[in-house]
Motif scaffolding. Structure first.
Motif, short mmCIF file in Angstrom:
data_model
loop_
_atom_site.label_atom_id
_atom_site.label_comp_id
_atom_site.label_asym_id
_atom_site.label_seq_id
_atom_site.Cartn_x
_atom_site.Cartn_y
_atom_site.Cartn_z
N VAL A 164 0.85 -1.18 0.00
CA VAL A 164 0.00 0.00 0.00
C VAL A 164 0.89 1.24 0.00
CG1 VAL A 164 -1.91 -1.13 1.18
CG2 VAL A 164 -0.17 0.04 2.53
N ALA A 165 0.28 2.39 -0.17
CA ALA A 165 0.99 3.66 -0.10
C ALA A 165 0.12 4.65 0.65
CB ALA A 165 1.32 4.18 -1.49
N MET A 166 0.77 5.60 1.31
CA MET A 166 0.07 6.60 2.09
C MET A 166 0.66 7.98 1.87
SD MET A 166 -0.45 4.78 5.82
CE MET A 166 -0.17 6.40 6.54
N ASP A 167 -0.12 8.99 2.22
CA ASP A 167 0.38 10.35 2.27
C ASP A 167 1.09 10.55 3.60
OD1 ASP A 167 0.86 13.06 2.29
OD2 ASP A 167 -1.26 13.64 2.44
N PHE A 168 2.41 10.60 3.57
CA PHE A 168 3.23 10.79 4.78
C PHE A 168 3.72 12.22 4.90
CE2 PHE A 168 3.23 6.37 5.69
CZ PHE A 168 3.91 6.16 6.88
N ARG A 169 3.06 13.19 4.28
CA ARG A 169 3.56 14.56 4.30
C ARG A 169 3.44 15.22 5.67
NH1 ARG A 169 1.37 13.59 -0.61
NH2 ARG A 169 2.65 14.09 -2.44
N ASN A 170 2.51 14.78 6.49
CA ASN A 170 2.40 15.32 7.83
C ASN A 170 3.70 15.01 8.58
OD1 ASN A 170 1.79 15.69 10.65
ND2 ASN A 170 -0.39 15.53 10.16
N ILE A 171 4.42 16.05 9.01
CA ILE A 171 5.75 15.83 9.58
C ILE A 171 5.71 15.05 10.89
CG2 ILE A 171 6.73 17.88 8.47
CD1 ILE A 171 6.59 19.27 11.22
N ASN A 172 4.56 14.96 11.54
CA ASN A 172 4.49 14.19 12.78
C ASN A 172 4.77 12.71 12.56
OD1 ASN A 172 3.83 16.57 14.03
ND2 ASN A 172 1.68 16.07 14.37
N PHE A 173 4.56 12.22 11.34
CA PHE A 173 4.90 10.83 11.05
C PHE A 173 6.38 10.56 11.36
CE2 PHE A 173 1.20 10.72 8.04
CZ PHE A 173 0.55 9.64 8.61
#
Length: 335
Positions: A250-259
């Motif tokens: 799968v793939a996700m939007d990891f742009r949120n820097i909290n990740f």
């Protein structure tokens, strides 16, 4: 009160979240001590005093950001990870998903099995024994290759009870997927492996953190089963059904820097719904969350694993590019 914990190889201290804000803004001596411990734990060596100051500034901001995230995100814990002293440009190197629209799913995809009973926790924390320790892609944007291999290693354990370490480098060198260290697609890599029915062991075909020339014919095949099909999943319910058989890419939007500072807990922040930019391996679910194996090593997340809520459909675009495989036996592979 939620507690923020920083663990290093040479220093361990437990700090209330208010103290973490103080570390970021008011106590440079303690912050400097933690920064030195971070350098030691991560093996950081800076070229000169100017770079060290720049890295400390990055570290201070990261600590402050994660302290704020601990205040705001209930049910999730954040801490210092290898991202803590990086610039934004450097951090972006640890992603690497394709940047074009995925093709339509194959029309002959087999029907999924019936979903497992809620609460079974197939593949989740109680089932991590199915998988090898989370690997680290380093600065090559090869998450798509690690996702591919993560799927196949999980399937190998399901098929044989063994946990072979398979080669991401062969996938990177030989599959022809997209932009190599600049991003790629796991469905293309799975198609390559299906066409060749070959994947070397990681110990023979070692990871080099860069694309090299294809050396597939130099090594034997370490994959103990045959891929018979590569298909795109159709939404959240279908993903859960497919997971009853084996892991998905799968793939996700990891742009949120909290990740970048995630340590543990169930992510439910929906500020992550742009086009996916990071590929990971979906290994299981419960009634409330998806369980994911990342490729940022065991020092990120819960030993390299991550939980994200199932209570939001297609959260962080996780279902937009979910792919699964069908498999045959080793005997079929040898025929």
């Amino acid at each position: 009160m939620k507690t923020f914990i920083i663990l290093f190889a040479v220093l361990a201290c437990t700090l209330a979240k208010e103290t973490m804000v103080n570390l970021a803004d008011k106590d440079p001596r303690v912050l400097q001590s933690l920064f030195k411990s971070f350098q030691h734990a991560e093996g950081r060596h800076y070229a000169n005093a100017q770079e060290a100051r720049m890295r400390l500034k990055n570290f201070r901001k990261f600590v402050g950001d994660m302290a704020k995230a601990n205040d705001e995100d209930e049910g999730v814990e954040y801490g210092v990870t290898f991202f803590a002293d990086l610039t934004e440009a450097e951090a972006q190197q640890y992603y690497g998903f394709g940047n074009s629209t995925a093709p339509a799913p194959e029309v002959d995809a087999p029907a999924p099995e019936a979903p497992a009973p809620e609460g079974l926790q197939y593949g989740s924390a109680s089932h991590k024994h199915r998988y090898n320790s989370a690997k680290h892609q380093n600065t090559c944007g090869s998450c798509w290759a690690f996702t591919t291999v993560g799927m196949l290693e999980g399937w190998a354990h399901i098929k044989t009870g063994q946990k072979p370490l398979l080669s991401e480098q062969q996938v990177l060198d030989c599959s022809g997927s997209s932009n190599n260290c600049g991003g790629g697609w796991y469905y293309e890599a799975l198609g390559y492996i299906k066409n060749n029915q070959h994947l070397a062991s990681a110990s023979q075909y070692r990871y080099e953190n860069r694309k090299g020339s294809c050396r597939r014919t130099s090594y034997g095949n370490a994959m103990p089963f045959k891929i018979t099909g590569v298909y795109k999943s159709r939404g959240d319910a279908d993903m859960a059904s497919r997971l009853n058989s084996g892991p998905l890419g799968v793939a996700m939007d990891f742009r949120n820097i909290n990740f970048r500072g995630y340590w543990d807990g169930v992510w439910s922040n929906t500020n992550c719904n742009q086009w996916p930019n990071h590929a990971i391996t979906l290994v299981g679910y419960t009634s409330s969350y998806w369980e994911i194996r990342n490729s940022w090593g065991t020092g990120w997340g819960n030993q390299g694993y991550f939980k994200i809520t199932r209570r939001v459909q297609n959260v962080c675009q996780i279902a937009s590019n979910a792919w699964f495989i069908t498999t045959g036996s080793q005997q079929e592979l040898e025929e």
